[in-house]
Scaffold this active site. Structure first.
Site, PDB file in Angstrom:
ATOM      1  N   GLU A 261       3.036  -1.404   4.535  1.00 45.84           N
ATOM      2  CA  GLU A 261       2.773  -2.349   5.619  1.00 45.84           C
ATOM      3  C   GLU A 261       1.632  -3.316   5.316  1.00 45.84           C
ATOM      4  OE1 GLU A 261      -0.058   1.001   6.878  1.00 45.84           O
ATOM      5  OE2 GLU A 261       1.654   0.649   5.575  1.00 45.84           O
TER       6      GLU A 261
ATOM      7  N   ASN B 203       0.833  -1.206   0.000  1.00 45.54           N
ATOM      8  CA  ASN B 203       0.000   0.000   0.000  1.00 45.54           C
ATOM      9  C   ASN B 203       0.863   1.250   0.000  1.00 45.54           C
ATOM     10  OD1 ASN B 203       0.899  -0.549   2.686  1.00 45.54           O
ATOM     11  ND2 ASN B 203      -0.554   0.970   3.413  1.00 45.54           N
TER      12      ASN B 203
ATOM     13  N   CYS C 151       2.122   2.892   2.419  1.00 38.97           N
ATOM     14  CA  CYS C 151       3.186   2.960   3.430  1.00 38.97           C
ATOM     15  C   CYS C 151       3.872   1.614   3.628  1.00 38.97           C
ATOM     16  CB  CYS C 151       2.621   3.461   4.748  1.00 38.97           C
ATOM     17  SG  CYS C 151       1.821   5.071   4.614  1.00 38.97           S
TER      18      CYS C 151
END
Length: 982
Positions: free
Chosen positions: A597, A593, A595
C-alpha cells in the site's frame, strides 16, 4: 475417572476382561496423544488425574450393554473402540498441552458425539438414556441433603497469598450481571451455572476468574453478544493483575467499582512504569490528575473478546510478564506520546485519547506498541533500495536488521543488483545473481525478531526485465535447491507498463542484467519504452551479451502460476505508482512495502522511505443509513495531526530514514471496516451501489485528508520538497489519472476519472497551491488485521471471509460470528442453534441454507462467493482518490489459468497500482470452520511439478490444490506479513 459404570447381566469378570482387551489396543496411541498434567473435575468438585484408558473401558461397556457379552470379542468392536478412544482423547486434550482441567460431563459429551459420528446410534442412544437416568438419581440425592451437608460440600477458593476462603458466589453473580448489562440474548445466570460446574474445591483465584470468562466464551456460537460478556469478564482478571502489581488496597473491584478507581490507578501506573524504565519519564511531567479525570472507564465495555485478549497479549505494558496496563490507560499512554511535542499537550493528549478509545480511528500497531516508551519507533513501513556493490548490499541488510529490530515492516528494491552471469570487474569473475543475497536477507529477517514480539517482516521486489526474474518467481517453492529458496520473506513483481503491453500483444520480452541497463530502473512511461527498445537493439547487435529473450505471455503465465502455487510473487505495477506520484519531481518509486500500500521514493544511500499509518473506522461513521461527513471530517482532522506528530517524535534506528521522513513527511491514512459499512447500508459487496459507495466514501476521505494536511501546512509549514510536486502544480490524486492515461494510452486504461461534484475541489486545489501541504503523501489503505481485531470490525476493505469461523492465536481459539447476519436472522426469528450448526456445516456460508431469504444471501456472501472482478472494480474506484495505494487481496473460489489471466489484466487496465495476496480455494474443499490447526492460514502449497513447463505455452496449467484451503489465509494475530503494517 468414571464415565459409565454399566454392568452386564453375566457379572463383571467378562466385562472387565473385554474392556481390558479393548483398552490395550489403544494404549500406545493414548500415550502419544494425551499430554500430562490434565485433571478431571468430578461432580463433587474433587480432582482426579486424566486417564485416557478409562474412556476405552467405558466405550467397551457401552457396546457390551447393547450387543451382549460377545461384543468385545469382535475385531470390529475392538478396532472401533480403539479409534473412538483416540478421537475422544485428542478432541479433549489437543488444546491442553500445558495441562488443565476437564469436567466429567465434557468427557461424556465427547464420547456421545464420537458414537454418533461413527454411526453407532443404538449404542449412543443407550448411552444418552443411561446418563439421563443417573442425572435424575443425582438430583434426587441432592434434594435429600440437609443444609449442613450442602455447606460441607461447598467449594473453597485458594487466594493468591495461599489462604483459603469459601467461594463468593454472590460476587460471581454481580460480575456477570454487569457484564450482561445492555446486551440482548445473554443470560448471566446461565454463565454462572456453567462456570460453577467447572469449579473444584481449592481452585486457585486466577482459575476461578477464568472459569467465568470461558463459560461465556463457550456460548458465542449460539449468541454473538456473549463475545462482549466474555471480554467484560476477562477485565476482572486484568484489573486484579494490574492493581495487585501496583500494590493498590483494592484489587478485586467490579466494573462499576473500577470507575471510581481509574484516575488514581492511572497516575500510579504511569509512575510505576517510569520507575521500571518501561515508559518515558517525561510522561510523569504531564498533569496526570487532569488526564486521569479525562479517562472514560465505560469504554472498557466496548471491546469484544478477541479485541481485548489481543491487547492483553500483545500490547499492554508488562514487567516480568505481569500486565499492569489497563485499556483506558493504554489509550492515554499512546495519546500522551503522540502529544509529547504539542504546546497544549494535555488538551491534545485528551483529544487523541478520546478519538482512539472511541474506536473511530486507530493508530497502527508500531504506534500502539511503542508510543510513550523509551524508544518510540512508531512508523509502520520502511522502503529501501539495495545497491549493486558488496558493501552496499550488506549495508542494506544491516539497515533491514536495525529497522526490523524495532517493529518496522520492510520493502526492499533488489532490481539494481546484477544478475547471474554478469561480469565482476574486481574479481574478474561472474556473479551468482541476486538470489543468494535474498537468502541472506531472508535469514536476517528470521534472526531479528522485532524485540521478541514477532519475527522480522520483509518483502523483496524485482522488476520484470531483470535477468534473474525467472529464479525470483521460484523463491517460495517448497521444492528445488533450498539454498535458492526464501521461505520466510514475501516477494513481489515490479511490473512496467511496457511488459503488460507486450503481454496484451503477445510480443517478445528481453531480460537484462541491470549493470548493462543502468538507467532503466529509474525510467517510466514513454521514456522507459524508448530506452528499453534501444537496449533490445543493442542486444540484437551483440553489444549486450548477458540477456535472455522470452515471450512476454509465457513469462506472464509463469508469474500467475507461481502466484497460485506459492502465493508469491505478488503483482504490482511500476508505472501507475510513478506517473501518479506527487513526488515524481524529486525521485522514483522503486517498490512498494510489505503489504503493497505504500508507494514512496527510494534511493540507495540517501532515501529510505518511511510511512506512518492509521485507519478510520468506516462503519463508525455510518449514521442513520448514510455517511456522516461532518463526523468523518472531525475524525480525520485529529487523526492526521496524530500521524504528522509521529514524524518528529519517532525513533529512527537509521539516519537515512530520519532525514527522508523529515524532508517529505509522508503519512498513510486508511480505512477499515468497509464490509461492515456495507452491512449497515444493506448493500451486497458486488452490487453497483457498493462500488458507488467505495467511490463516494473514498472521495470524502480524500477531500478531508488533503484539506487537513493543507490546514496543518498553514499552521506548521509545508514539507520541504513541496515546490514542484503535483500538489504544487494543482494536480490532485483524482487529476493524475489523466497523466496515466496519456502515458499508457487510453486503450489500456479503463478507470473512471470523474468527480461527483459533492465537494468543492477547485477551491481545495487553489488552497493547496497557496498554503501548501504538510505531507507529501497522505493516504494508503493497509490490511489492518490486528487493529481491526482490536476495534471489532472487518479488516480493511476486505469482503467478509466467512460468517462463522475460528481464529487461532497463542491465547487460544476465538469464534468469530457475523453479528450483522445474526441480528438480521434474529429479527426474522431464524437465529437458533440449528442455524448456528448449519453455518458450521456450510463453512460459514448462507447460500445453501434454505431458510435464509434471498436478500440476506446477497448481502452476506462470503469472500469466495463474491465476483473477483468486482473487488477490482471497487479498488479502482478507491484508487482514483488515493495518492499512494491499497492492500487489495483478490479471492477466487475456483481458479483457472484463464480466470487468473483475465483477473490480473483487469487489475492493470483498471488503473490499480498494486495487488496483494491471491487467495484461492482448493479443488476439494473439505475444511470446516471449526478446524483450527492452522490450515486456514496457509497461502498455498500445491505441487510445483511441471509448473515451469506449463507456463511456457498454451493455457495456464494451475497446480492442483490440496484438500485444505489453499491461499485462504485469514490474517491472524501472529501473521507478521500482515501485522507489521497494522
Amino acid at each position: 475417572m468414571s464415565l459409565q459404570p454399566i454392568e452386564t447381566g453375566t457379572g463383571s469378570i467378562e466385562t472387565r476382561r473385554a474392556a481390558s482387551a479393548s483398552s490395550s489396543a489403544s494404549t500406545a496411541e493414548l500415550a502419544a496423544t494425551a499430554p500430562g498434567g490434565i485433571k478431571v473435575i468430578r461432580r463433587n468438585g474433587k480432582l482426579t488425574s486424566f486417564d485416557g484408558s478409562k474412556i476405552s473401558i467405558a466405550l467397551t461397556k457401552a457396546f457390551l450393554a447393547v450387543e451382549g457379552g460377545q461384543a468385545a470379542a469382535s475385531s470390529r468392536v475392538r478396532q472401533l473402540v480403539a479409534e473412538l478412544t483416540t478421537q475422544v482423547t485428542q478432541a479433549l486434550t489437543r488444546h491442553l498441552n500445558g495441562g488443565g482441567t476437564l469436567h466429567i460431563e465434557d468427557i461424556q459429551d465427547q464420547v456421545e458425539l464420537a458414537l454418533m459420528r461413527a454411526g453407532e446410534h443404538k449404542v449412543a442412544r443407550d448411552y444418552v438414556l443411561y446418563r439421563n437416568e443417573r442425572a435424575k438419581e443425582r438430583a434426587a440425592e441432592a434434594a435429600k441433603q440437609t443444609p449442613a451437608q450442602r455447606a460441607k460440600a461447598a467449594l473453597n477458593v485458594k487466594l493468591d497469598d495461599g489462604s483459603v476462603v469459601p467461594l463468593d458466589e454472590p460476587r460471581m453473580h454481580r460480575l456477570t450481571a454487569e457484564a450482561c448489562a445492555g446486551l440482548t440474548g445473554v443470560d448471566g445466570e446461565e454463565v454462572v451455572t456453567a462456570a460453577v460446574r467447572d469449579l473444584y474445591d481449592g481452585i486457585p483465584e486466577a482459575e476461578l476468574s477464568q472459569a467465568l470468562t470461558l463459560a461465556a466464551r463457550a456460548r458465542i456460537e449460539k449468541e454473538p453478544n456473549y463475545t462482549y460478556v466474555s471480554a467484560r469478564l476477562l477485565l476482572d482478571a486484568m484489573r486484579h493483575e494490574a492493581l495487585k502489581f501496583l500494590g493498590e488496597p483494592q484489587t478485586r473491584p467490579t466494573f462499576e467499582e473500577m470507575k471510581g478507581l481509574y484516575a488514581d490507578y492511572f497516575r500510579d501506573f504511569i509512575h510505576k512504569a517510569a520507575e521500571l524504565e518501561l515508559v518515558d519519564p517525561k510522561l510523569c511531567l504531564f498533569d496526570l490528575h487532569t488526564l486521569g479525570e479525562a479517562l472514560l472507564p465505560d469504554r472498557d465495555a466496548k471491546f469484544d473478546y478477541l479485541g481485548l485478549q489481543t491487547l492483553y497479549d500483545r500490547y499492554f505494558i508488562h514487567s516480568n510478564k505481569v500486565r499492569f496496563e489497563l485499556p483506558q490507560a493504554f489509550f492515554m499512554r499512546v495519546a500522551m506520546g503522540l502529544a509529547m511535542n504539542e504546546v497544549e499537550r494535555e488538551a491534545r493528549a485528551i483529544e487523541f485519547y478520546t478519538l482512539l478509545s472511541s474506536f473511530d480511528f486507530m493508530s497502527s500497531t508500531p504506534t500502539l506498541f511503542n508510543s510513550g516508551t523509551l524508544r518510540p519507533q512508531l512508523s509502520s513501513c520502511y522502503l529501501t533500495q539495495v545497491p549493486d556493490d558488496l558493501h552496499g548490499i550488506f549495508g542494506a541488510i544491516h539497515d533491514n536488521a536495525m529497522l526490523s529490530k524495532f517493529a518496522g515492516g520492510l520493502g526492499n528494491d533488489w532490481t539494481p543488483v546484477r544478475g547471474m552471469g554478469a561480469y565482476i570487474k574486481g574479481t574478474n569473475g561472474k556473479s551468482n545473481g541476486v538470489v543468494p543475497f535474498l537468502k541472506v536477507a531472508n535469514d536476517t529477517a528470521v534472526a531479528v525478531n522485532q524485540g521478541g514480539k514477532r519475527k522480522g517482516a520483509l518483502c523483496a521486489y524485482l522488476e520484470t526485465w531483470h535477468r534473474d526474474v525467472e529464479e525470483f518467481l521460484d523463491l517460495r517453492k517448497n521444492t528445488g535447491d533450498d539454498r535458492r529458496r526464501t521461505h520466510d520473506i514475501d516477494t513481489a513483481n515490479w511490473v512496467p507498463d511496457l511488459f503488460m503491453k507486450r503481454v496484451m500483444e503477445d510480443g517478445p520480452w528481453t531480460l537484462f542484467s541491470p549493470e548493462d541497463t543502468v538507467d532503466l530502473h529509474d525510467l517510466m512511461g514513454e521514456a522507459f519504452e524508448k530506452r528499453y527498445n534501444e537496449y533490445e537493439k543493442l542486444a540484437d547487435e551483440g553489444r549486450i551479451k548477458n540477456y535472455k529473450r522470452v515471450q512476454a505471455l509465457g513469462l506472464w503465465r509463469k508469474m500467475l502460476s507461481m502466484l497460485f502455487e506459492t502465493g508469491h510473487p505478488w503483482v504490482t505495477f511500476k508505472d501507475p505508482c510513478n506517473v501518479r506520484s506527487p513526488q515524481q519531481h524529486v525521485g522514483v518509486v522503486h517498490s512498494s512495502n510489505l503489504c503493497t500500500e505504500i508507494t514512496l521514493n527510494t534511493k540507495a544511500g540517501s532515501e529510505i522511505a518511511v510511512c506512518n499509518l492509521g485507519s478510520v473506522n468506516l462503519p463508525a461513521h455510518i449514521v442513520d443509513g448514510k455517511l456522516d461527513e461532518a463526523k468523518l471530517e472531525k475524525t480525520i482532522n485529529t487523526a492526521l495531526r496524530m500521524l504528522d506528530n509521529v514524524i518528529e517524535y519517532n525513533y529512527y534506528s537509521v539516519a537515512t530514514a530520519r532525514n527522508s521522513n523529515l524532508r517529505h513527511r509522508p503519512v498513510g491514512l486508511g480505512v477499515m471496516g468497509f464490509q461492515d459499512a456495507l452491512y449497515k447500508l444493506r448493500l451486497p459487496y458486488e452490487s453497483d451501489a457498493a462500488i458507488k459507495f467505495a467511490d463516494e466514501s473514498m472521495e470524502a476521505i480524500s477531500y478531508f485528508t488533503i484539506k487537513a494536511s493543507s490546514n496543518l501546512s498553514e499552521e506548521r509549514g509545508s514539507y520541504t520538497t513541496f515546490k514542484g510536486s503535483l500538489w504544487d502544480r494543482g494536480i490532485l490524486p483524482i487529476d493524475s489519472i489523466k497523466l496515466l492515461s496519456d502515458a499508457r494510452g487510453a486503450q489500456y486504461l479503463k478507470q473512471d476519472g470523474s468527480q461527483s461534484g459533492r465537494f468543492d475541489w477547485n477551491t481545495l486545489r487553489a488552497r493547496v497551491q497557496t498554503v501548501g501541504m504538510r505531507n507529501s503523501n497522505c493516504m494508503a489503505i493497509a490490511p489492518t488485521a490486528t487493529i481491526a481485531n482490536i476495534t471489532g470490525v472487518s479488516q480493511s476493505i476486505e469482503p467478509q471471509f466467512s460468517n462463522l469461523y475460528v481464529k487461532s492465536n497463542l491465547s487460544g481459539e476465538f469464534t468469530v460470528i457475523n453479528e450483522y447476519l445474526a441480528n438480521d436472522l434474529k429479527a426474522l426469528n431464524l437465529w437458533d442453534e440449528v442455524m448456528a450448526h448449519d453455518l458450521k456445516y456450510y463453512d460459514g456460508s448462507v447460500q445453501k441454507i434454505d431458510r435464509v431469504p434471498h436478500e440476506l444471501k446477497e448481502i452476506y456472501k462470503c469472500a469466495f462467493e463474491v465476483d473477483s472482478k468486482r473487488l477490482i472494480d471497487a479498488g479502482s474506484r478507491r484508487q482514483k482518490w488515493i495518492d499512494q495505494a491499497q492492500s487489495l487481496n483478490l479471492y477466487m473460489a475456483a481458479p483457472s489459468g484463464k480466470k487468473l489471466d483475465e483477473l490480473y489484466r483487469h487489475a492493470w487496465t483498471s488503473g490499480l497500482k498494486t495487488t496483494y495476496y491471491l487467495r484461492t480455494l482448493g479443488a476439494s474443499h473439505a475444511e470446516k470452520t471449526t478446524i483450527t490447526d492452522g490450515r486456514l492460514n496457509k497461502v498455498g502449497n500445491g505441487d510445483s511439478a511441471g509448473s515451469s513447463a506449463a507456463a511456457a505455452s498454451g493455457p495456464i496449467t494451475m497446480p492442483r490444490a490440496a484438500t485444505d484451503v489453499s491461499g485462504a489465509n485469514v490474517c491472524s494475530i501472529l501473521d507478521p506479513g500482515c501485522e507489521a503494517c497494522q
